[in-house]
Scaffold this motif. Structure first.
Motif, PDB file in Angstrom:
ATOM      1  N   ASP A   1       0.924  -1.109  -0.060  1.00  0.00           N
ATOM      2  CA  ASP A   1      -0.076  -0.117   0.136  1.00  0.00           C
ATOM      3  C   ASP A   1       0.992   1.250  -0.017  1.00  0.00           C
ATOM      4  O   ASP A   1       0.610   2.271  -0.608  1.00  0.00           O
ATOM      5  CB  ASP A   1      -0.724   0.065   1.272  1.00  0.00           C
ATOM      6  N   VAL A   2       2.003   1.296   0.736  1.00  0.00           N
ATOM      7  CA  VAL A   2       2.855   2.533   0.929  1.00  0.00           C
ATOM      8  C   VAL A   2       3.530   2.466  -0.473  1.00  0.00           C
ATOM      9  O   VAL A   2       3.700   3.741  -0.980  1.00  0.00           O
ATOM     10  CB  VAL A   2       3.939   1.994   2.027  1.00  0.00           C
ATOM     11  N   ARG A   3       3.831   1.560  -1.165  1.00  0.00           N
ATOM     12  CA  ARG A   3       4.677   1.588  -2.633  1.00  0.00           C
ATOM     13  C   ARG A   3       3.595   2.163  -3.701  1.00  0.00           C
ATOM     14  O   ARG A   3       4.042   2.835  -4.500  1.00  0.00           O
ATOM     15  CB  ARG A   3       5.348   0.308  -2.744  1.00  0.00           C
ATOM     16  N   THR A   4       2.401   1.789  -3.331  1.00  0.00           N
ATOM     17  CA  THR A   4       1.376   2.145  -4.635  1.00  0.00           C
ATOM     18  C   THR A   4       0.595   3.280  -4.232  1.00  0.00           C
ATOM     19  O   THR A   4      -0.121   3.767  -5.077  1.00  0.00           O
ATOM     20  CB  THR A   4       0.586   0.891  -4.664  1.00  0.00           C
ATOM     21  N   GLY A   5       1.019   3.795  -3.075  1.00  0.00           N
ATOM     22  CA  GLY A   5      -0.064   4.971  -2.835  1.00  0.00           C
ATOM     23  C   GLY A   5      -1.418   4.609  -2.276  1.00  0.00           C
ATOM     24  O   GLY A   5      -2.105   5.604  -2.175  1.00  0.00           O
TER      25      GLY A   5
END
Length: 270
Positions: free
Chosen positions: A241-245
């Protein structure tokens, strides 16, 4: 039976022995375990001093609590005064009796000051090099007599009880019937006054070797393994989730009114 603060006193425990009541005892390390023991109706808890505080005493509820005074290389207590100071501190927190595996002289100093002392006979883990390691004690007539003599010395100085660990059941029964001490049996057969197990053995998450006398009633190890996989899965999803926003979403952020943001930007020359 009259109990102070809803839990047994030393006199109550002695009366239970005299009446032939078999007591249940658990070693616990967390407030959750202590609270579960209290809710289930366990009679006695063993809690090491490093785990015992006001929260543990509250969680233990009506259980009679034995507090373990640190001994040997893992503890900071050396003199009788050290032990007395620690025992009185734990007594103020609500400890009911105090485990002490130190010398007879130190145990006597505690007894002389009306501290309810629980000693240790048979296999004494902190001193087992003298009896050949982690193995049963009392399997020969001479060894059994040595355990008996140890109990008699504890009686003479005024101890309240003793952990009776890995001693043949028939020897343990004779000793328990022949002493006013509360004999807390761990691998000592049905004749002991209390049956004492570790919560980790009862719940099935013992690390390493499980003693022969342990009995497992639940498989918490499997549940802990499942929870660990759930943790890993949740952490991986968070990373994604952090990496994809996808995280954080607007609901996770603190909003600011447009006019206030414009004022802030103007103030910093943006």
């Amino acid at each position: 039976m009259t109990m102070r603060d809803g839990r047994p006193s030393v006199a109550d425990i002695r009366a239970m022995k005299a009446a032939g009541q078999k007591l249940s005892m658990l070693y616990v390390t967390t407030p959750d375990e202590a609270a579960a023991a209290a809710a289930a109706g366990i009679d006695m808890l063993s809690i090491e001093g490093r785990f015992f505080d006001a929260a543990m005493r509250e969680a233990a509820g009506r259980c009679f609590v034995q507090v373990g005074l640190p001994y040997g290389p893992h503890g900071a207590l050396v003199t009788a005064e050290d032990y007395l100071r620690a025992a009185f501190a734990f007594m103020r927190l609500g400890g009911d009796c105090f485990y002490c595996a130190a010398s007879l002289e130190i145990q006597k100093a505690l007894c002389d000051n009306a501290v309810p002392v629980v000693a240790h006979v048979g296999l004494i883990p902190s001193q087992c090099t003298w009896t050949g390691g982690f193995k049963a004690v009392g399997k020969t007539a001479g060894s059994a007599k040595a355990v008996w003599d140890h109990v008699k010395r504890l009686e003479a100085i005024g101890c309240f009880g003793a952990e009776l660990e890995v001693v043949p059941d028939r020897v343990a029964e004779v000793i328990a019937r022949s002493t006013p001490l509360i004999m807390l049996g761990m691998g000592a057969g049905a004749g002991a006054d209390a049956q004492y197990l570790f919560a980790e053995d009862v719940l099935g998450y013992t690390p390493g070797h499980k003693p022969r006398h342990a009995k497992t009633y639940r498989d918490f190890a499997a549940e802990y393994r499942r929870l660990q996989q759930e943790r890993i899965g949740a952490f991986r999803e968070f990373i994604a989730d952090v990496r994809t926003g996808a995280y954080p979403e607007p609901c996770h952020a603190v909003p600011i009114a447009d006019a206030e943001l414009e004022g802030f930007l103007a103030a910093i020359g943006r």
